[in-house]
Design a protein around this motif. Structure first.
Motif, short mmCIF file in Angstrom:
data_model
loop_
_atom_site.label_atom_id
_atom_site.label_comp_id
_atom_site.label_asym_id
_atom_site.label_seq_id
_atom_site.Cartn_x
_atom_site.Cartn_y
_atom_site.Cartn_z
N UNK A 66 0.69 -1.28 0.13
CA UNK A 66 0.00 -0.04 -0.06
C UNK A 66 0.77 1.31 -0.05
N UNK A 67 1.57 1.33 0.87
CA UNK A 67 2.52 2.74 0.86
C UNK A 67 3.50 2.83 -0.23
N UNK A 68 4.01 1.66 -0.56
CA UNK A 68 4.80 1.60 -2.02
C UNK A 68 4.41 2.09 -3.20
N UNK A 69 3.16 1.50 -3.25
CA UNK A 69 2.43 1.79 -4.42
C UNK A 69 1.88 3.26 -4.34
N UNK A 70 1.44 3.66 -3.21
CA UNK A 70 1.15 4.93 -3.05
C UNK A 70 2.22 5.90 -3.39
N UNK A 71 3.24 5.83 -3.04
CA UNK A 71 4.48 6.65 -3.18
C UNK A 71 4.68 6.56 -4.64
N UNK A 83 11.34 9.98 -7.01
CA UNK A 83 10.11 9.24 -7.57
C UNK A 83 10.75 8.35 -8.43
N UNK A 84 11.87 8.33 -9.10
CA UNK A 84 12.23 7.14 -10.15
C UNK A 84 12.53 5.99 -9.13
N UNK A 85 12.84 6.09 -7.91
CA UNK A 85 13.19 4.74 -6.91
C UNK A 85 11.79 4.35 -6.82
N UNK A 86 10.85 5.03 -6.31
CA UNK A 86 9.53 4.65 -5.85
C UNK A 86 8.88 4.09 -7.04
N UNK A 87 9.04 4.46 -8.35
CA UNK A 87 8.42 3.85 -9.42
C UNK A 87 9.11 2.48 -9.68
N UNK A 88 10.35 2.37 -9.83
CA UNK A 88 11.07 1.19 -9.99
C UNK A 88 10.69 0.10 -8.78
N UNK A 89 10.62 0.38 -7.32
CA UNK A 89 10.15 -0.50 -6.49
C UNK A 89 8.77 -0.91 -6.80
N UNK A 90 7.91 -0.19 -7.39
CA UNK A 90 6.43 -0.44 -7.59
C UNK A 90 6.45 -1.45 -8.49
N UNK A 91 7.20 -1.26 -9.73
CA UNK A 91 7.28 -2.41 -10.88
C UNK A 91 7.84 -3.43 -10.20
#
Length: 631
Positions: A66-71, A83-91
């Motif tokens: 939840x927090x990872x996808x929200x970020x 935000x690049x880090x947040x997006x790569x972790x979400x992928x």
């Protein structure tokens, strides 16, 4: 005069939203860790209950997802390098869900969260420092009310014009001017000076300083964000939010970098069919170490500068300061003390020097003229003769009675009017006043604005740092300017310059290819400060206009801090370059290790752990800057 109450400084601090978000993420992470341990326990104790174990692991994965996808979603709406880090972790997280690897889907955000917490709680986090500054004025103080008594009120309710009483041991809650009392003030929290400052009626005091001994009556002059402490907090906030040039350069290519990483990961999966290698590459490419390389170093440098009484209005100015190659210095109040001093006495034969100075100082105490005040400052232990019937003639001097004796202090024209034969006036670049008693001329007193004691050493230090072209720029007469320039070893003098001409001189220097460091303290220096590569204002007595126009403010009028600024800037720049190199090199190493399967089965988690280690290494190297000290 403004009568608005001071807004609490805590209102000016950074929003608590980020801290609340971090707290929620920690709670969810702890809950997820608990569910994941329960899943492992079920698998160990009851191997036949695999479905239940997977369900519990799924709950854990959802909690951290939840927090990872929200970020990641937030970073899409407000893109930046973080935000690049947040997006790569979400992928990577979605890929784990798609392949059914719920354990990795839980552990990956947990490991990244651990790294994020370490970053937030690191020594370089400036929120605690800002909060600590704000707490300096969260106190109560004694305010004078209409009936002459004092009431105890919160410092945040003070308004401009209030009169407050500061007792020994109290912290001064706002900027003000001493109206009564004498004391020693500890200003180390504001200026970095370890030696207490002596204050008396008429002296300005800073909010946040501590009254060490006597009782002071202070008239409040600035409150809230307009006070010196409020300005310091605002500068620290601005520095924390500011993006250094290196970071802005990286952000320009953030979108292309994300696309490159996704294509690289897809190519690895297409060629090898190894999902773990693909996920490891996604995690390894998170640019946290590179993102933090410049901001962490800049925040550390700004903290060090504040410790030395230097306020930097933005991290970009720190980097620019390291490239200056010349210096332009204002004279009055910058290179000089800005106050007249008695430099010589030419007495007639038979006149006692001590008696003459006592008489001159006593006459000076009866006048408000700057020359008179300078002479009165020479009185020892507040000794003063009983001067009566003082009559001041503007532009000429003062005549008074001392007992039965008529005494006079002033220009040669004053003595001519009194019928007193004065000795020839000596040649001097500064003010010259004569002294007479009972119709007899006693001698001449020569005054001048003296160069600061540290000025010569400070200018030599700047020359050693490579600032070889050094210019004294002043609106004063050339003769006086050249005298001061000779005392402090400044080879080039630009005199008789109006404010607009000062700007033109500095702009001409820039047009010649120089990057000048401009130092001043007055309103007439504001344009020149803006024209230079970096403008530095002498903050202790500088005008508000000069402080607003400058990029850097010296809270203490010590020119040696200029060398400190340049050295700190160059050290900061070197550290940023090293950190960027470390971050990029470390990231490249993890990517290569992930591609070639060096991390084995646990490649994703190993890449996440190595990623966090690289980030902490960069921050640790930035933290070394905190050890920077200048005597």
């Amino acid at each position: 005069m403004s009568t608005e109450a001071a807004a609490p400084l805590s209102d000016a601090l950074l929003s608590r939203a980020e801290q609340r978000t971090l707290g929620l993420q920690l709670i969810l992470s702890l809950m997820a860790a608990g569910f994941l341990l329960l899943s492992f326990a079920i698998r160990l104790v009851s191997p036949g209950q695999r479905d239940i174990a997977d369900l519990v692991a799924g709950i854990a994965a959802v909690l951290v997802a939840v927090p990872a996808l929200a970020a990641a979603w937030h970073s899409l709406r407000e893109p930046d390098l973080h935000g690049v880090t947040d997006q790569l972790i979400a992928v990577a997280l979605l890929a784990c869900w798609a392949t059914g690897d719920l354990v990795t889907a839980t552990l990956l955000p947990l490991v990244m969260m651990l790294g994020h917490v370490l970053e937030e709680r690191s020594l370089l986090g400036s929120r605690e420092a800002i909060d600590a500054l704000g707490r300096l004025t969260e106190t109560r103080t004694r305010r004078l009310v209409a009936d002459g008594s004092y009431e105890e009120v919160p410092a945040q309710t003070l308004v401009i014009g209030d009169r407050i009483e500061i007792q020994a041991g109290d912290r001064i809650p706002a900027d003000g001017v001493v109206e009564a009392g004498r004391s020693s003030i500890d200003t180390s929290s504001m200026t970095g000076e370890s030696t207490p400052a002596e204050v008396q009626p008429g002296d300005a005091v800073f909010g946040g300083s501590i009254n060490l001994d006597g009782v002071l009556s202070v008239r409040v002059s600035r409150v809230g964000s307009d006070a010196t402490l409020g300005r310091v907090i605002a500068l620290m906030q601005e520095a924390e939010r500011a993006k250094p040039p290196v970071t802005r350069l990286l952000e320009r290519y953030a979108g292309r970098y994300l696309l490159f990483v996704l294509l690289l990961a897809a190519a690895i999966w297409f060629v090898t069919g190894n999902t773990m290698a693909m996920l490891a590459v996604l995690v390894a490419c998170c640019p946290c170490a590179v993102v933090l390389a410049a901001p962490a170093t800049s925040i550390a440098a700004i903290a060090v500068a504040s410790r030395h009484g230097i306020l930097v209005k933005g991290s970009a100015f720190l980097e620019q300061l390291g490239s200056v190659d010349s210096v332009v210095l204002d004279k009055t109040g910058t290179v000089t003390l800005g106050q007249l001093r008695l430099v010589d006495v030419r007495l007639e034969p038979g006149v006692d020097r001590d008696e003459a100075l006592l008489l001159a100082g006593s006459l000076g105490a009866a006048s408000g003229h700057p020359v008179s005040r300078a002479l009165a400052a020479n009185l020892a232990n507040d000794a003063c003769l009983a001067i009566t019937d003082a009559r001041e003639t503007r532009g000429l001097g003062i005549v008074a009675r001392w007992g039965d004796t008529t005494v006079a202090l002033g220009r040669i024209e004053l003595f001519a009017g009194l019928g007193i034969a004065a000795a020839p006036m000596p040649a001097h670049d500064g003010p010259v006043v004569g002294l007479a008693a009972d119709g007899r001329f006693l001698g001449w007193l020569l005054l001048a604005d003296e160069a600061r004691a540290e000025a010569r050493a400070a200018i030599a230090d700047l020359k050693a740092l490579g600032l070889h072209r050094q210019i004294l720029l002043t609106g004063d007469r050339r003769v006086e300017a050249e005298r001061i320039a000779g005392e402090v070893d400044l080879a080039e003098v630009w005199a008789d310059a109006l404010p607009a001409q000062k700007f033109t001189h500095v702009q001409g220097l820039v047009d010649q290819g120089y990057r000048p460091l401009v130092v001043g303290d007055g309103i007439n220096d504001a344009l020149a400060l803006k024209a230079g590569a970096v403008g530095v204002a002498m903050g202790a007595r500088g005008s508000d206009v000069a402080l607003a126009s400058a990029d850097i403010v010296l809270m203490t009028n010590d020119l040696r801090r200029l060398g400190t600024c340049v050295r700190l800037s160059r050290r900061c720049r070197r550290t940023i370059h090293v950190n960027v190199g470390m971050g990029m090199g470390w990231t490249a190493m993890i990517i290569m290790a992930s591609i070639f399967g060096v991390f084995g089965i646990g490649g994703v988690l190993a890449a996440a752990i190595m990623h966090n280690l690289g980030t902490l290494a960069v921050m640790g190297n930035a933290g070394r800057l905190l050890k920077f000290r200048e005597e």
